[in-house]
Enzyme design. Sequence first.
Site, mmCIF file in Angstrom:
data_model
loop_
_atom_site.group_PDB
_atom_site.id
_atom_site.type_symbol
_atom_site.label_atom_id
_atom_site.label_comp_id
_atom_site.label_asym_id
_atom_site.label_seq_id
_atom_site.Cartn_x
_atom_site.Cartn_y
_atom_site.Cartn_z
ATOM 1 N N GLY A 11 0.847 -1.197 0.000
ATOM 2 C CA GLY A 11 0.000 0.000 0.000
ATOM 3 C C GLY A 11 0.881 1.245 0.000
ATOM 4 N N LEU A 13 1.291 3.632 2.250
ATOM 5 C CA LEU A 13 2.069 3.858 3.475
ATOM 6 C C LEU A 13 3.184 2.820 3.602
ATOM 7 C CD1 LEU A 13 2.538 5.418 6.084
ATOM 8 C CD2 LEU A 13 0.876 3.920 7.214
ATOM 9 N N ASP A 37 -2.068 -12.632 4.615
ATOM 10 C CA ASP A 37 -3.424 -12.104 4.500
ATOM 11 C C ASP A 37 -3.944 -11.926 5.929
ATOM 12 O OD1 ASP A 37 -6.169 -11.758 4.321
ATOM 13 O OD2 ASP A 37 -6.371 -13.103 2.604
ATOM 14 N N ILE A 38 -4.207 -10.693 6.326
ATOM 15 C CA ILE A 38 -4.562 -10.452 7.735
ATOM 16 C C ILE A 38 -5.937 -11.012 8.114
ATOM 17 C CG2 ILE A 38 -3.010 -8.455 7.921
ATOM 18 C CD1 ILE A 38 -5.610 -6.695 8.030
ATOM 19 N N ALA A 61 -5.183 -2.557 5.002
ATOM 20 C CA ALA A 61 -6.564 -2.126 5.250
ATOM 21 C C ALA A 61 -7.367 -2.144 3.958
ATOM 22 C CB ALA A 61 -6.576 -0.706 5.824
ATOM 23 N N THR A 63 -9.323 0.338 2.044
ATOM 24 C CA THR A 63 -9.338 1.808 2.136
ATOM 25 C C THR A 63 -10.236 2.488 1.104
ATOM 26 O OG1 THR A 63 -7.398 1.923 0.700
ATOM 27 C CG2 THR A 63 -6.993 1.956 3.076
ATOM 28 N N TYR A 126 -16.667 2.456 5.983
ATOM 29 C CA TYR A 126 -15.209 2.419 6.170
ATOM 30 C C TYR A 126 -14.871 2.868 7.609
ATOM 31 C CZ TYR A 126 -10.417 4.249 6.091
ATOM 32 O OH TYR A 126 -9.106 4.561 6.415
ATOM 33 N N LYS A 130 -13.211 0.647 10.619
ATOM 34 C CA LYS A 130 -11.927 1.029 11.227
ATOM 35 C C LYS A 130 -12.088 1.212 12.740
ATOM 36 C CE LYS A 130 -8.450 1.957 9.558
ATOM 37 N NZ LYS A 130 -7.257 1.117 9.274
HETATM 38 N N1 LIG Z 1 -5.422 6.609 2.450
HETATM 39 C C1 LIG Z 1 -5.786 7.528 3.344
HETATM 40 O O1 LIG Z 1 -6.095 8.671 2.998
HETATM 41 C C2 LIG Z 1 -5.809 7.189 4.790
HETATM 42 C C3 LIG Z 1 -5.496 5.940 5.246
HETATM 43 N N2 LIG Z 1 -5.550 5.669 6.584
HETATM 44 C C4 LIG Z 1 -5.164 4.359 7.081
HETATM 45 O O2 LIG Z 1 -3.759 4.219 6.863
HETATM 46 C C5 LIG Z 1 -3.427 2.863 6.604
HETATM 47 C C6 LIG Z 1 -2.618 2.775 5.327
HETATM 48 O O3 LIG Z 1 -3.434 3.240 4.263
HETATM 49 P P1 LIG Z 1 -2.918 3.348 2.767
HETATM 50 O O4 LIG Z 1 -1.488 2.968 2.665
HETATM 51 O O5 LIG Z 1 -3.384 4.636 2.243
HETATM 52 O O6 LIG Z 1 -3.813 2.206 2.102
HETATM 53 P P2 LIG Z 1 -3.614 1.426 0.735
HETATM 54 O O7 LIG Z 1 -4.969 1.079 0.247
HETATM 55 O O8 LIG Z 1 -2.669 2.155 -0.155
HETATM 56 O O9 LIG Z 1 -2.867 0.112 1.232
HETATM 57 C C7 LIG Z 1 -3.494 -0.882 1.955
HETATM 58 C C8 LIG Z 1 -2.787 -2.192 1.646
HETATM 59 O O10 LIG Z 1 -3.413 -3.227 2.404
HETATM 60 C C9 LIG Z 1 -3.528 -4.346 1.570
HETATM 61 N N3 LIG Z 1 -4.551 -5.265 2.032
HETATM 62 C C10 LIG Z 1 -5.891 -5.232 1.815
HETATM 63 N N4 LIG Z 1 -6.482 -6.297 2.369
HETATM 64 C C11 LIG Z 1 -5.494 -7.037 2.961
HETATM 65 C C12 LIG Z 1 -5.467 -8.249 3.661
HETATM 66 N N5 LIG Z 1 -6.577 -8.963 3.866
HETATM 67 N N6 LIG Z 1 -4.284 -8.705 4.130
HETATM 68 C C13 LIG Z 1 -3.145 -8.022 3.907
HETATM 69 N N7 LIG Z 1 -3.107 -6.848 3.219
HETATM 70 C C14 LIG Z 1 -4.271 -6.367 2.754
HETATM 71 C C15 LIG Z 1 -3.860 -3.769 0.210
HETATM 72 O O11 LIG Z 1 -3.630 -4.709 -0.806
HETATM 73 P P3 LIG Z 1 -4.575 -4.678 -2.130
HETATM 74 O O12 LIG Z 1 -4.488 -3.271 -2.650
HETATM 75 O O13 LIG Z 1 -3.929 -5.709 -2.990
HETATM 76 O O14 LIG Z 1 -5.953 -5.025 -1.649
HETATM 77 C C16 LIG Z 1 -2.880 -2.593 0.163
HETATM 78 O O15 LIG Z 1 -1.627 -3.011 -0.324
HETATM 79 C C17 LIG Z 1 -4.755 2.113 6.597
HETATM 80 O O16 LIG Z 1 -4.969 1.553 7.858
HETATM 81 C C18 LIG Z 1 -5.786 3.200 6.351
HETATM 82 O O17 LIG Z 1 -7.042 2.850 6.887
HETATM 83 C C19 LIG Z 1 -5.921 6.606 7.515
HETATM 84 C C20 LIG Z 1 -6.251 7.856 7.114
HETATM 85 C C21 LIG Z 1 -6.168 8.287 5.725
HETATM 86 C C1 LIG Z 2 -12.103 12.766 -7.578
HETATM 87 C C2 LIG Z 2 -12.923 13.871 -6.902
HETATM 88 C C3 LIG Z 2 -13.256 13.795 -5.569
HETATM 89 N N1 LIG Z 2 -13.970 14.795 -4.993
HETATM 90 C C4 LIG Z 2 -14.322 14.715 -3.557
HETATM 91 C C5 LIG Z 2 -14.975 13.430 -3.097
HETATM 92 C C6 LIG Z 2 -14.617 13.436 -1.633
HETATM 93 O O1 LIG Z 2 -15.561 14.239 -0.925
HETATM 94 C C7 LIG Z 2 -13.265 14.098 -1.587
HETATM 95 C C8 LIG Z 2 -12.096 13.141 -1.437
HETATM 96 O O2 LIG Z 2 -12.253 12.078 -2.316
HETATM 97 P P1 LIG Z 2 -11.394 10.766 -2.261
HETATM 98 O O3 LIG Z 2 -12.269 9.670 -2.724
HETATM 99 O O4 LIG Z 2 -10.107 11.003 -2.971
HETATM 100 O O5 LIG Z 2 -11.001 10.635 -0.756
HETATM 101 P P2 LIG Z 2 -11.524 9.670 0.400
HETATM 102 O O6 LIG Z 2 -11.540 8.300 -0.102
HETATM 103 O O7 LIG Z 2 -12.734 10.198 1.050
HETATM 104 O O8 LIG Z 2 -10.284 9.879 1.373
HETATM 105 C C9 LIG Z 2 -10.297 9.278 2.628
HETATM 106 O O9 LIG Z 2 -9.664 8.014 2.498
HETATM 107 C C10 LIG Z 2 -9.712 7.246 3.680
HETATM 108 C C11 LIG Z 2 -8.963 5.947 3.415
HETATM 109 C C12 LIG Z 2 -9.327 7.975 4.901
HETATM 110 O O10 LIG Z 2 -8.990 7.375 5.908
HETATM 111 C C13 LIG Z 2 -9.577 9.453 4.965
HETATM 112 O O11 LIG Z 2 -8.679 10.115 5.845
HETATM 113 C C14 LIG Z 2 -9.553 10.138 3.626
HETATM 114 O O12 LIG Z 2 -8.241 10.348 3.152
HETATM 115 O O13 LIG Z 2 -13.134 14.826 -2.812
HETATM 116 C C15 LIG Z 2 -14.350 15.915 -5.710
HETATM 117 O O14 LIG Z 2 -14.989 16.851 -5.162
HETATM 118 N N2 LIG Z 2 -14.024 16.000 -7.033
HETATM 119 C C16 LIG Z 2 -13.325 15.007 -7.669
HETATM 120 O O15 LIG Z 2 -13.043 15.124 -8.902
#
Ligand SMILES: NC(=O)C1=CN([C@@H]2O[C@H](COP(=O)(O)OP(=O)(O)OC[C@H]3O[C@@H](n4cnc5c(N)ncnc54)[C@H](OP(=O)(O)O)[C@@H]3O)[C@@H](O)[C@H]2O)C=CC1
Ligand SMILES: Cc1cn([C@H]2C[C@H](O)[C@@H](COP(=O)(O)OP(=O)(O)O[C@H]3O[C@@H](C)C(=O)[C@@H](O)[C@H]3O)O2)c(=O)[nH]c1=O
Length: 283
Positions: A11, A13, A37-38, A61, A63, A126, A130
């Site tokens: 992912g 992060l 696989d978690i 996660a 996500t 979601y 979480k």
């Molecule tokens: N993205 C965001 O904006 C935010 C994210 N977070 C949290 O931060 C953390 C990291 O997020 P981020 O890196 O963005 O997420 P990503 O979606 O980029 O990465 C998540 C990873 O988890 C993997 N995964 C999914 N299901 C499983 C499973 N069953 N076993 C093992 N791995 C799995 C996914 O694999 P695959 O893609 O192949 O399914 C992917 O590689 C998460 O806990 C998320 O909830 C918090 C706030 C904001």
């Molecule tokens: C693509 C797009 C999105 N949006 C809006 C939809 C939404 O309200 C906001 C963000 O959209 P996204 O779908 O990118 O973001 P979103 O999936 O809501 O992002 C969230 O992801 C999870 C994993 C988290 O944990 C959160 O902290 C947060 O980062 O922007 C527009 O207004 N115009 C656009 O063209």
Amino acid sequence: MKRIAVLGANGQLGQTLNSLVDKEPDSYSFYSKEDVDITDKESISTLFNKNDFDFCVNCAAFTNVELAEKNVDQAFLVNAEGAKNIAEVCQSKNIKLVHISTDYVFDGKKREPYTTKDKTDPINQYGRSKLKGELYIKETIKEHYIIRTSWLYSLFGKNFLKTIVNKTKQNVELKITTEEQGTPTSCLDLSRFIIYLIKSHDIHYGIYHFSAKGKTTWYGFAKEIVKHFNSKKTANIFSVDSYKTIAKRPKYSVLDILETEKVYRNLNEWQESLKAMIEELKI
Ligand SMILES: NC(=O)C1=CN([C@@H]2O[C@H](COP(=O)(O)OP(=O)(O)OC[C@H]3O[C@@H](n4cnc5c(N)ncnc54)[C@H](OP(=O)(O)O)[C@@H]3O)[C@@H](O)[C@H]2O)C=CC1
Ligand SMILES: Cc1cn([C@H]2C[C@H](O)[C@@H](COP(=O)(O)OP(=O)(O)O[C@H]3O[C@@H](C)C(=O)[C@@H](O)[C@H]3O)O2)c(=O)[nH]c1=O
């Protein structure tokens, strides 16, 4: 030297953390979904039986906020049951757990930053999944850090920064919402905090809020991104009061980071961190 297992390594992060640990004195090992696989407790046990780890960082996660509304069971399986599986195995093997959670555990009704003591009340699946993961961890393992963060972006995977950059490059007209306020957070900053937490010996277990400083809207975030392009392209971004989505999002999800700043001083303004990331993107 500490030994650390990172799950969900493919992912955004996980990949960012991987890009930073080469020169660390601690030893980090990265496992993707294909390795572990978690949702399968046995696969976690097998890994932790074969290797001696001091810490586990869970970056795995479900996500996709939109898809979680339709695939509720899958979101809960990964974000709640998956977190529980990890916590149980860590507890049984004396491994400390670092888990990542989200600003979406809050309902967004406040108009000042959410503290770790504020009531959680997620408004989408979601966020609910979480939160359930957090609760499982709290009741299963004492030695845990739950880091709630928000609006993550990086050079890897799929995120808002990359969406805006790609669409702007293709000259696509964008309508972006001003309806939600939050704080964009760089995966680089968060990864550095995770490394610091693991390195330290005296930081209390529990929940931490981690984001950059400041706040904006998704529209403000997009505008700041395109500022780094030539001026013609910024003309393609328009603000809208709301953008139609399947999942509800909290209208306000700024995290209060004051407690985190007591243990970690290197927090940047969100615009500063974004600039550093965009320099890496070389747009
Ligand atoms: N993205 C965001 O904006 C935010 C994210 N977070 C949290 O931060 C953390 C990291 O997020 P981020 O890196 O963005 O997420 P990503 O979606 O980029 O990465 C998540 C990873 O988890 C993997 N995964 C999914 N299901 C499983 C499973 N069953 N076993 C093992 N791995 C799995 C996914 O694999 P695959 O893609 O192949 O399914 C992917 O590689 C998460 O806990 C998320 O909830 C918090 C706030 C904001
Ligand atoms: C693509 C797009 C999105 N949006 C809006 C939809 C939404 O309200 C906001 C963000 O959209 P996204 O779908 O990118 O973001 P979103 O999936 O809501 O992002 C969230 O992801 C999870 C994993 C988290 O944990 C959160 O902290 C947060 O980062 O922007 C527009 O207004 N115009 C656009 O063209």
